[in-house]
Write a protein that holds these residues in place. Structure first.
Motif, PDB file in Angstrom:
ATOM      1  N   GLY A 124       0.814  -1.200   0.000  1.00 29.03           N
ATOM      2  CA  GLY A 124       0.000   0.000   0.000  1.00 29.03           C
ATOM      3  C   GLY A 124       0.849   1.252   0.000  1.00 29.03           C
ATOM      4  N   GLY A 125       0.204   2.366  -0.278  1.00 29.74           N
ATOM      5  CA  GLY A 125       0.918   3.626  -0.282  1.00 29.74           C
ATOM      6  C   GLY A 125       0.194   4.695  -1.059  1.00 29.74           C
ATOM      7  N   LEU A 126       0.926   5.732  -1.378  1.00 30.25           N
ATOM      8  CA  LEU A 126       0.411   6.875  -2.118  1.00 30.25           C
ATOM      9  C   LEU A 126       0.819   6.768  -3.574  1.00 30.25           C
ATOM     10  N   VAL A 127      -0.142   6.980  -4.454  1.00 28.54           N
ATOM     11  CA  VAL A 127       0.126   6.889  -5.883  1.00 28.54           C
ATOM     12  C   VAL A 127      -0.678   7.957  -6.616  1.00 28.54           C
ATOM     13  N   GLN A 128      -0.146   8.412  -7.739  1.00 33.10           N
ATOM     14  CA  GLN A 128      -0.835   9.399  -8.557  1.00 33.10           C
ATOM     15  C   GLN A 128      -1.970   8.764  -9.345  1.00 33.10           C
ATOM     16  N   PRO A 129      -3.018   9.517  -9.654  1.00 28.84           N
ATOM     17  CA  PRO A 129      -4.066   8.980 -10.523  1.00 28.84           C
ATOM     18  C   PRO A 129      -3.474   8.441 -11.814  1.00 28.84           C
ATOM     19  N   GLY A 130      -3.966   7.287 -12.221  1.00 26.43           N
ATOM     20  CA  GLY A 130      -3.439   6.626 -13.397  1.00 26.43           C
ATOM     21  C   GLY A 130      -2.278   5.704 -13.120  1.00 26.43           C
ATOM     22  N   GLY A 131      -1.776   5.740 -11.913  1.00 26.29           N
ATOM     23  CA  GLY A 131      -0.649   4.907 -11.551  1.00 26.29           C
ATOM     24  C   GLY A 131      -1.056   3.506 -11.147  1.00 26.29           C
ATOM     25  N   SER A 132      -0.082   2.749 -10.684  1.00 25.59           N
ATOM     26  CA  SER A 132      -0.297   1.351 -10.334  1.00 25.59           C
ATOM     27  C   SER A 132       0.295   1.022  -8.973  1.00 25.59           C
ATOM     28  N   LEU A 133      -0.300   0.050  -8.333  1.00 21.67           N
ATOM     29  CA  LEU A 133       0.204  -0.516  -7.100  1.00 21.67           C
ATOM     30  C   LEU A 133      -0.059  -2.012  -7.125  1.00 21.67           C
ATOM     31  N   ARG A 134       0.780  -2.746  -6.418  1.00 21.90           N
ATOM     32  CA  ARG A 134       0.577  -4.176  -6.277  1.00 21.90           C
ATOM     33  C   ARG A 134       0.557  -4.524  -4.804  1.00 21.90           C
ATOM     34  N   LEU A 135      -0.566  -5.032  -4.344  1.00 20.24           N
ATOM     35  CA  LEU A 135      -0.712  -5.459  -2.969  1.00 20.24           C
ATOM     36  C   LEU A 135      -0.413  -6.944  -2.855  1.00 20.24           C
ATOM     37  N   SER A 136       0.207  -7.310  -1.757  1.00 18.81           N
ATOM     38  CA  SER A 136       0.497  -8.703  -1.473  1.00 18.81           C
ATOM     39  C   SER A 136       0.016  -9.039  -0.078  1.00 18.81           C
ATOM     40  N   CYS A 137      -0.409 -10.268   0.096  1.00 19.50           N
ATOM     41  CA  CYS A 137      -0.859 -10.742   1.396  1.00 19.50           C
ATOM     42  C   CYS A 137      -0.446 -12.192   1.553  1.00 19.50           C
TER      43      CYS A 137
END
Length: 120
Positions: free
Chosen positions: A9-22
């Motif tokens: 998780g974190g802060l990202v700009q609109p249009g950006g990407s993140l990958r969550l893992s659990c």
């Protein structure tokens, strides 16, 4: 005791990407379902995506086509690849696993939640 450990998780700009893992750790025999839920301020917790041990997936209409859920059954890890993020995706994201079979009983578990903020 089974624990779900989240990351990404974190802060990202609109249009950006993140990958969550659990990652689910502990004395686990099997996990039938894993998924991600989210809760935005002033809103109820809602399903984002789920995936069964057999690979069947389910997505909320709001994220279908942008998010992809996957899992590694051998490692008991579930992922959520989030692309084309929108401000509306801002929420606390919770990892879920259930039903989980341990040597003691069937149960369900939640992660601690990880903040995803989409903002410029």
């Amino acid at each position: 005791q089974v624990q779900l450990v989240e990351s990404g998780g974190g802060l990202v700009q609109p249009g950006g990407s993140l990958r969550l893992s659990c990652a689910a750790t502990g004395s686990i025999f099997s996990i039938r379902g894993m998924g991600w839920y989210r809760q935005a301020p002033g809103k109820q917790r809602e399903l984002v995506a789920t995936i069964s041990s057999g690979g069947s997936t389910n997505y909320a209409d709001s994220v279908r086509g942008r998010f992809t859920i996957s899992r590694d059954n051998a490692k008991n890890i579930v992922y959520l690849q989030m692309n084309s993020l929108k401000p509306e995706d801002t929420a606390v994201y919770y990892c879920y696993a259930g039903p989980v079979l341990t040597i003691q009983h069937w149960d369900e578990f939640w992660g601690q939640g990880t903040q995803v903020t989409v903002s410029s």
